[in-house]
Design a protein around this motif. Structure first.
Motif, mmCIF file in Angstrom:
data_model
loop_
_atom_site.group_PDB
_atom_site.id
_atom_site.type_symbol
_atom_site.label_atom_id
_atom_site.label_comp_id
_atom_site.label_asym_id
_atom_site.label_seq_id
_atom_site.Cartn_x
_atom_site.Cartn_y
_atom_site.Cartn_z
ATOM 1 N N GLU A 18 0.821 -1.276 -0.014
ATOM 2 C CA GLU A 18 0.078 0.025 0.048
ATOM 3 C C GLU A 18 1.067 1.253 -0.081
ATOM 4 O O GLU A 18 0.568 2.137 -0.565
ATOM 5 C CB GLU A 18 -0.822 0.068 1.227
ATOM 6 N N ARG A 19 2.019 1.261 0.797
ATOM 7 C CA ARG A 19 2.696 2.511 0.955
ATOM 8 C C ARG A 19 4.181 2.460 0.237
ATOM 9 O O ARG A 19 4.706 3.720 0.283
ATOM 10 C CB ARG A 19 2.959 2.646 2.418
ATOM 11 N N GLY A 20 4.630 1.247 -0.226
ATOM 12 C CA GLY A 20 5.751 1.443 -0.833
ATOM 13 C C GLY A 20 6.936 1.057 0.128
ATOM 14 O O GLY A 20 6.710 0.694 1.314
ATOM 15 N N ASN A 21 8.369 1.289 -0.183
ATOM 16 C CA ASN A 21 9.099 1.184 0.603
ATOM 17 C C ASN A 21 9.233 2.351 1.414
ATOM 18 O O ASN A 21 9.963 3.423 0.882
ATOM 19 C CB ASN A 21 10.495 0.873 -0.082
ATOM 20 N N THR A 22 9.197 2.280 2.740
ATOM 21 C CA THR A 22 9.265 3.594 3.595
ATOM 22 C C THR A 22 10.581 3.203 4.272
ATOM 23 O O THR A 22 10.432 4.041 5.375
ATOM 24 C CB THR A 22 7.897 3.727 4.234
ATOM 25 N N SER A 23 11.276 2.237 4.336
ATOM 26 C CA SER A 23 12.391 2.067 5.233
ATOM 27 C C SER A 23 11.990 1.573 6.552
ATOM 28 O O SER A 23 10.979 0.845 6.887
ATOM 29 C CB SER A 23 13.434 3.044 4.874
ATOM 30 N N SER A 24 12.837 2.011 7.441
ATOM 31 C CA SER A 24 12.469 1.755 9.071
ATOM 32 C C SER A 24 10.949 2.551 9.413
ATOM 33 O O SER A 24 10.543 2.195 10.231
ATOM 34 C CB SER A 24 13.407 2.184 9.678
ATOM 35 N N ALA A 25 10.572 3.435 8.754
ATOM 36 C CA ALA A 25 9.209 3.884 9.127
ATOM 37 C C ALA A 25 8.181 2.978 8.738
ATOM 38 O O ALA A 25 7.106 3.186 9.464
ATOM 39 C CB ALA A 25 8.948 5.158 8.130
ATOM 40 N N SER A 26 8.492 2.145 7.870
ATOM 41 C CA SER A 26 7.395 0.972 7.743
ATOM 42 C C SER A 26 7.200 0.330 9.081
ATOM 43 O O SER A 26 5.846 -0.046 9.195
ATOM 44 C CB SER A 26 7.847 -0.040 6.927
ATOM 45 N N VAL A 27 7.758 0.312 10.117
ATOM 46 C CA VAL A 27 7.518 -0.330 11.408
ATOM 47 C C VAL A 27 6.545 0.479 12.200
ATOM 48 O O VAL A 27 5.339 -0.019 12.459
ATOM 49 C CB VAL A 27 8.696 -0.561 12.224
ATOM 50 N N ALA A 28 6.597 1.789 12.173
ATOM 51 C CA ALA A 28 5.827 2.660 12.783
ATOM 52 C C ALA A 28 4.460 2.776 11.828
ATOM 53 O O ALA A 28 3.298 2.555 12.651
ATOM 54 C CB ALA A 28 6.298 4.071 12.882
ATOM 55 N N ILE A 29 4.456 2.688 10.680
ATOM 56 C CA ILE A 29 3.338 2.855 9.928
ATOM 57 C C ILE A 29 2.479 1.648 10.035
ATOM 58 O O ILE A 29 1.204 1.636 10.134
ATOM 59 C CB ILE A 29 3.512 3.078 8.449
ATOM 60 N N THR A 30 3.160 0.402 10.044
ATOM 61 C CA THR A 30 2.080 -1.079 10.099
ATOM 62 C C THR A 30 2.027 -0.966 11.729
ATOM 63 O O THR A 30 0.651 -1.455 11.710
ATOM 64 C CB THR A 30 3.273 -2.180 9.849
ATOM 65 N N LEU A 31 2.552 -0.445 12.585
ATOM 66 C CA LEU A 31 1.957 -0.516 14.072
ATOM 67 C C LEU A 31 0.729 0.319 14.284
ATOM 68 O O LEU A 31 -0.300 -0.046 14.565
ATOM 69 C CB LEU A 31 3.207 -0.245 14.950
ATOM 70 N N THR A 32 0.925 1.620 13.813
ATOM 71 C CA THR A 32 -0.171 2.486 13.604
ATOM 72 C C THR A 32 -1.471 2.060 12.871
ATOM 73 O O THR A 32 -2.645 1.855 13.711
ATOM 74 C CB THR A 32 0.148 3.768 13.160
ATOM 75 N N THR A 33 -1.213 1.458 11.778
ATOM 76 C CA THR A 33 -2.509 0.771 11.175
ATOM 77 C C THR A 33 -3.105 -0.466 11.722
ATOM 78 O O THR A 33 -4.352 -0.310 11.783
ATOM 79 C CB THR A 33 -1.740 0.687 9.606
ATOM 80 N N GLU A 34 -2.346 -1.229 12.220
ATOM 81 C CA GLU A 34 -2.706 -2.528 12.444
ATOM 82 C C GLU A 34 -3.424 -2.267 14.023
ATOM 83 O O GLU A 34 -4.452 -2.832 14.530
ATOM 84 C CB GLU A 34 -1.815 -3.682 12.655
ATOM 85 N N ALA A 35 -2.843 -1.213 14.879
ATOM 86 C CA ALA A 35 -3.555 -1.066 16.251
ATOM 87 C C ALA A 35 -4.613 -0.484 15.890
ATOM 88 O O ALA A 35 -5.676 -0.679 16.921
ATOM 89 C CB ALA A 35 -2.205 -0.012 16.899
ATOM 90 N N ALA A 36 -4.955 0.395 15.244
ATOM 91 C CA ALA A 36 -6.252 1.019 14.922
ATOM 92 C C ALA A 36 -7.145 0.103 14.345
ATOM 93 O O ALA A 36 -8.554 0.212 14.632
ATOM 94 C CB ALA A 36 -6.146 2.102 13.820
ATOM 95 N N LYS A 37 -6.789 -1.020 13.871
ATOM 96 C CA LYS A 37 -7.816 -2.281 13.683
ATOM 97 C C LYS A 37 -8.148 -2.996 14.635
ATOM 98 O O LYS A 37 -8.931 -3.810 14.604
ATOM 99 C CB LYS A 37 -7.101 -2.943 12.496
ATOM 100 N N GLY A 38 -7.324 -2.923 15.668
ATOM 101 C CA GLY A 38 -7.489 -4.013 17.088
ATOM 102 C C GLY A 38 -6.750 -5.013 16.669
ATOM 103 O O GLY A 38 -7.126 -6.132 17.406
ATOM 104 N N THR A 39 -5.831 -5.123 15.927
ATOM 105 C CA THR A 39 -5.214 -6.617 15.664
ATOM 106 C C THR A 39 -4.401 -7.040 16.893
ATOM 107 O O THR A 39 -4.438 -8.071 16.849
ATOM 108 C CB THR A 39 -4.119 -6.322 14.680
ATOM 109 N N PHE A 40 -3.875 -6.066 17.546
ATOM 110 C CA PHE A 40 -2.939 -6.730 18.913
ATOM 111 C C PHE A 40 -3.785 -6.700 20.121
ATOM 112 O O PHE A 40 -4.763 -6.060 20.472
ATOM 113 C CB PHE A 40 -1.860 -5.839 18.922
ATOM 114 N N ARG A 41 -3.492 -7.614 20.856
ATOM 115 C CA ARG A 41 -4.139 -7.855 22.288
ATOM 116 C C ARG A 41 -2.897 -7.701 23.123
ATOM 117 O O ARG A 41 -1.752 -7.785 23.166
ATOM 118 C CB ARG A 41 -4.731 -9.163 22.441
#
Length: 65
Positions: A18-41
């Motif tokens: 969805e975002r392309g290669n955002t280097s190490s920012a991919s970690v923060a982007i993925t965490l934010t996206t998935e946390a908003a979906k309620g993926t993590f417990r």
């Protein structure tokens, strides 16, 4: 890394399609996206990985919550 650790593909989260290669920012982007979906417990173990130019690689084991 998911394949090497034998983690099923449906448990490997990424935003590169969805975002392309955002280097190490991919970690923060993925965490934010998935946390908003309620993926993590609370108490989930997450393996966070990122790689950049050259041979730079970071891996962190993180307990959510």
């Amino acid at each position: 890394i998911g394949r090497r650790l034998e983690i099923p593909e449906d448990r490997v989260l990424t935003v590169i399609a969805e975002r392309g290669n955002t280097s190490s920012a991919s970690v923060a982007i993925t965490l934010t996206t998935e946390a908003a979906k309620g993926t993590f417990r609370e108490g989930d173990l997450l393996i966070l990985t990122a790689f950049g130019g050259g041979m730079a690689v970071d891996v962190v084991l993180y307990r959510w919550g």
